[in-house]
Write an enzyme that holds these catalytic residues in place. Structure first.
Site, PDB file in Angstrom:
ATOM      1  N   TYR A  54       0.841  -1.210   0.000  1.00  0.00           N
ATOM      2  CA  TYR A  54       0.000   0.000   0.000  1.00  0.00           C
ATOM      3  C   TYR A  54       0.874   1.257   0.000  1.00  0.00           C
ATOM      4  CZ  TYR A  54      -4.157  -2.796   1.402  1.00  0.00           C
ATOM      5  OH  TYR A  54      -5.190  -3.688   1.486  1.00  0.00           O
ATOM      6  N   HIS A 115      -1.745 -12.104   1.784  1.00  0.00           N
ATOM      7  CA  HIS A 115      -2.528 -11.174   0.957  1.00  0.00           C
ATOM      8  C   HIS A 115      -2.931 -11.793  -0.382  1.00  0.00           C
ATOM      9  CE1 HIS A 115      -2.660  -6.556  -0.054  1.00  0.00           C
ATOM     10  NE2 HIS A 115      -3.830  -7.116  -0.176  1.00  0.00           N
ATOM     11  N   SER A 194     -13.721  -2.970   3.031  1.00  0.00           N
ATOM     12  CA  SER A 194     -14.533  -2.173   2.089  1.00  0.00           C
ATOM     13  C   SER A 194     -15.993  -2.178   2.522  1.00  0.00           C
ATOM     14  CB  SER A 194     -14.380  -2.710   0.655  1.00  0.00           C
ATOM     15  OG  SER A 194     -13.055  -2.568   0.199  1.00  0.00           O
ATOM     16  N   GLY A 197     -18.663  -0.246   0.797  1.00  0.00           N
ATOM     17  CA  GLY A 197     -18.772  -0.525  -0.649  1.00  0.00           C
ATOM     18  C   GLY A 197     -17.877   0.422  -1.430  1.00  0.00           C
ATOM     19  N   ARG A 198     -16.673   0.686  -0.865  1.00  0.00           N
ATOM     20  CA  ARG A 198     -15.700   1.595  -1.515  1.00  0.00           C
ATOM     21  C   ARG A 198     -16.332   2.956  -1.789  1.00  0.00           C
ATOM     22  NH1 ARG A 198     -11.608  -2.361  -4.104  1.00  0.00           N
ATOM     23  NH2 ARG A 198     -12.320  -4.295  -3.177  1.00  0.00           N
ATOM     24  N   GLY A 199     -17.237   3.332  -0.909  1.00  0.00           N
ATOM     25  CA  GLY A 199     -17.892   4.643  -1.006  1.00  0.00           C
ATOM     26  C   GLY A 199     -19.276   4.581  -1.632  1.00  0.00           C
TER      27      GLY A 199
HETATM   28  N1  LIG Z   1     -10.037  -2.741  -0.923  1.00  0.00           N
HETATM   29  C1  LIG Z   1      -9.366  -3.894  -0.893  1.00  0.00           C
HETATM   30  O1  LIG Z   1      -9.177  -4.591  -1.911  1.00  0.00           O
HETATM   31  C2  LIG Z   1      -8.831  -4.395   0.421  1.00  0.00           C
HETATM   32  C3  LIG Z   1      -8.363  -5.656   0.505  1.00  0.00           C
HETATM   33  C4  LIG Z   1      -7.918  -6.128   1.719  1.00  0.00           C
HETATM   34  C5  LIG Z   1      -7.933  -5.305   2.823  1.00  0.00           C
HETATM   35  N2  LIG Z   1      -8.364  -4.024   2.717  1.00  0.00           N
HETATM   36  C6  LIG Z   1      -8.276  -3.171   3.895  1.00  0.00           C
HETATM   37  O2  LIG Z   1      -9.576  -2.717   4.273  1.00  0.00           O
HETATM   38  C7  LIG Z   1      -9.544  -1.299   4.408  1.00  0.00           C
HETATM   39  C8  LIG Z   1     -10.924  -0.747   4.169  1.00  0.00           C
HETATM   40  O3  LIG Z   1     -11.280  -0.958   2.791  1.00  0.00           O
HETATM   41  P1  LIG Z   1     -11.576   0.302   1.878  1.00  0.00           P
HETATM   42  O4  LIG Z   1     -10.459   1.282   2.038  1.00  0.00           O
HETATM   43  O5  LIG Z   1     -11.912  -0.196   0.548  1.00  0.00           O
HETATM   44  O6  LIG Z   1     -12.877   0.887   2.681  1.00  0.00           O
HETATM   45  P2  LIG Z   1     -14.122   1.758   2.295  1.00  0.00           P
HETATM   46  O7  LIG Z   1     -14.317   2.676   3.449  1.00  0.00           O
HETATM   47  O8  LIG Z   1     -15.261   0.887   1.912  1.00  0.00           O
HETATM   48  O9  LIG Z   1     -13.719   2.593   0.985  1.00  0.00           O
HETATM   49  C9  LIG Z   1     -12.954   3.776   1.043  1.00  0.00           C
HETATM   50  C10 LIG Z   1     -13.537   4.744   0.034  1.00  0.00           C
HETATM   51  O10 LIG Z   1     -14.864   5.075   0.473  1.00  0.00           O
HETATM   52  C11 LIG Z   1     -14.971   6.476   0.680  1.00  0.00           C
HETATM   53  N3  LIG Z   1     -15.713   6.731   1.932  1.00  0.00           N
HETATM   54  C12 LIG Z   1     -15.574   6.071   3.110  1.00  0.00           C
HETATM   55  N4  LIG Z   1     -16.394   6.606   4.021  1.00  0.00           N
HETATM   56  C13 LIG Z   1     -17.061   7.613   3.426  1.00  0.00           C
HETATM   57  C14 LIG Z   1     -18.066   8.527   3.849  1.00  0.00           C
HETATM   58  N5  LIG Z   1     -18.545   8.507   5.100  1.00  0.00           N
HETATM   59  N6  LIG Z   1     -18.555   9.412   2.950  1.00  0.00           N
HETATM   60  C15 LIG Z   1     -18.100   9.433   1.673  1.00  0.00           C
HETATM   61  N7  LIG Z   1     -17.134   8.599   1.218  1.00  0.00           N
HETATM   62  C16 LIG Z   1     -16.617   7.696   2.082  1.00  0.00           C
HETATM   63  C17 LIG Z   1     -13.568   6.998   0.843  1.00  0.00           C
HETATM   64  O11 LIG Z   1     -13.600   8.340   0.414  1.00  0.00           O
HETATM   65  P3  LIG Z   1     -12.723   9.495   1.130  1.00  0.00           P
HETATM   66  O12 LIG Z   1     -11.304   9.175   0.771  1.00  0.00           O
HETATM   67  O13 LIG Z   1     -13.254  10.734   0.487  1.00  0.00           O
HETATM   68  O14 LIG Z   1     -12.973   9.442   2.592  1.00  0.00           O
HETATM   69  C18 LIG Z   1     -12.769   6.058  -0.048  1.00  0.00           C
HETATM   70  O15 LIG Z   1     -12.802   6.509  -1.374  1.00  0.00           O
HETATM   71  C19 LIG Z   1      -8.477  -0.879   3.408  1.00  0.00           C
HETATM   72  O16 LIG Z   1      -8.050   0.442   3.604  1.00  0.00           O
HETATM   73  C20 LIG Z   1      -7.445  -1.927   3.616  1.00  0.00           C
HETATM   74  O17 LIG Z   1      -6.651  -1.646   4.751  1.00  0.00           O
HETATM   75  C21 LIG Z   1      -8.837  -3.582   1.558  1.00  0.00           C
END
Ligand SMILES: NC(=O)c1ccc[n+]([C@@H]2O[C@H](COP(=O)([O-])OP(=O)(O)OC[C@H]3O[C@@H](n4cnc5c(N)ncnc54)[C@H](OP(=O)(O)O)[C@@H]3O)[C@@H](O)[C@H]2O)c1
Length: 401
Positions: A54, A115, A194, A197-199
């Protein structure tokens, strides 16, 4: 913030991740996350997740959490060598762990997670290396993520797996059927990622929201075509339910994840303090069982509708001429959807996926047309077959249903 006790360890229900630190959702200033992570600690978050791939995620997290080391859990991940090739060999894991410890500035990693799958390395070798690291005190626990159910089963039998990472939100529920039951049977906790739902479930994304070239959502099938439309309908339901509870859509989305058995922690990855504070409000309350059951019915009906729409989309994409400006995204969508709908095995689509991936920086139209033709030949018959199954009674070629 509420906490869950799992195997004697107390973890915050909501945890924070570093995927965004590395620019997955568009380039960000890594320094902005230092204040964000410290604010999260103030608000009671004790679980933080990063990975060696990352970008500066490990360094930033280590720096932010240094003053609170004894109060927080630090999880990181391993499994790819330089250049991105999967590598879970003993030599790689032992060396990568030292590098992660150095970047994080800690003496021990609380949770070290596999991972990626490395088909070349026997699970026994990987588990042996992880047990060795645990015996040496370099890691406390290890977990797995991003693996096929078959591979998860191997790890669960061979090793002392603490937890399993799964993508889980109301718009990404595949793991509930694929891997979660296996973990439940082995008493292994789930770390959901996520969870917004990735936002998509936050209300901040609409049908026309465009993503920058450096934002993975530009290619992510979740944000394309019928899947985005379905996700937005689900987000609308979260909003409606939230209005009754005085909660925002994303708080409902996170509470929905936390309502699932075996979920130990729900990981989100906001980049602003406003989003962080909103998301932490997903903990500390519950959705009533009747509302959960009603949501479940709605999600099942949504699945049916989406499945039919996606089969029709696959037919249209595979039968049509590839549109140069859209061909790359469409082909990624086709590959993921074929697997999701059970029309192809992951191994069957991997060769085309690899061919596509090397084109992502420079999507050459001739090469894309060649991959399109190959997929058309290989998969159009099976998609058409499914499409005829979906036809209303009397119109199906086989006159079924
Ligand atoms: N994604 C993967 O493939 C993966 C795989 C394994 C582990 N993980 C771990 O899991 C963690 C969480 O997953 P993720 O980062 O995908 O989580 P997530 O919170 O579902 O997605 C993050 C995205 O959602 C937006 N978001 C979150 N909260 C928001 C809100 N209240 N209002 C508007 N937009 C919002 C963020 O925007 P802003 O930046 O504008 O806040 C960002 O673009 C990762 O950071 C990582 O450590 C992820």
């Amino acid at each position: 913030m509420e906490y869950r006790t799992y195997r004697g360890e107390r973890l915050s229900e909501v945890g924070l991740g570093c995927y965004g630190v590395g620019g997955a959702y568009g380039a960000k200033d890594p320094d902005q996350f230092v204040g964000l992570f410290r604010r999260a600690v103030e608000l009671g978050v004790t679980f933080f997740d990063t990975a060696d791939v990352y970008g500066p995620g490990e360094q930033v997290l280590g720096r932010a959490l240094a003053p609170f080391r004894d109060r927080v859990w630090i999880a990181t991940k391993v499994g790819a060598s330089e250049g991105g090739k999967p590598d879970c060999s003993r030599a790689h894991i032992v060396a990568a762990c030292e590098q992660s410890l150095r970047r994080l500035g800690v003496e021990q990693i609380d949770l070290y997670q596999i991972h990626f799958d490395d088909p070349q390395t026997p699970v026994a070798e990987t588990v042996g290396a992880l047990d060795e690291l645990a015996a040496a005190g370099k890691i406390r626990y290890y977990g797995v993520g991003h693996l096929s159910p078959g591979r998860v089963a191997e790890y669960l039998v061979a090793g002392h797996v603490f937890s399993m990472l799964i993508e889980l939100s109301a718009v990404a529920r595949g793991a509930l059927e694929r891997t979660a039951p296996l973990c439940r049977a082995h008493g292994v906790g789930l770390i959901a990622f996520s969870v917004t739902g990735r936002g998509l479930l936050t209300g901040a994304i609409g049908p026309d929201t465009a993503f920058g070239a450096d934002d993975i959502r530009r290619l992510d099938p979740l944000f394309q075509r019928a899947r985005r439309a379905s996700g937005l309908r689900i987000a609308g339901e979260m909003r409606k339910l939230g209005e009754r509870y005085g909660k925002s859509p994303v708080q409902v989305a996170i509470a929905w994840v936390l309502a699932h058995p075996n979920v130990v922690c729900a990981l989100t990855g906001p980049s602003t303090v406003v989003h962080l504070e909103e998301n932490l409000g997903g903990s500390g309350w519950t959705i009533h069982a009747d509302d959960l059951a009603a949501l479940d019915c709605l999600l099942k009906a949504e699945d049916e509708r989406l499945r039919r729409e996606q089969v029709a989309e696959l037919c249209a994409i595979l039968e049509g001429e590839p549109l140069p400006e859209q061909a790359f995204t469409d082909l990624v969508y086709v590959l993921e959807t074929l697997v999701e709908l059970g029309l192809a095995e992951e191994q069957q689509v991997m060769p085309a996926f690899r061919q596509l991936w090397v084109l992502r920086a420079d999507p050459d139209p001739t090469e894309l047309a060649r991959i399109h033709a190959g997929l058309q030949e290989q998969f159009l018959p099976v998609v058409k077959d499914r499409s005829s199954d979906d036809s209303p009674p009397g119109r199906s070629q086989r006159g079924r249903r």
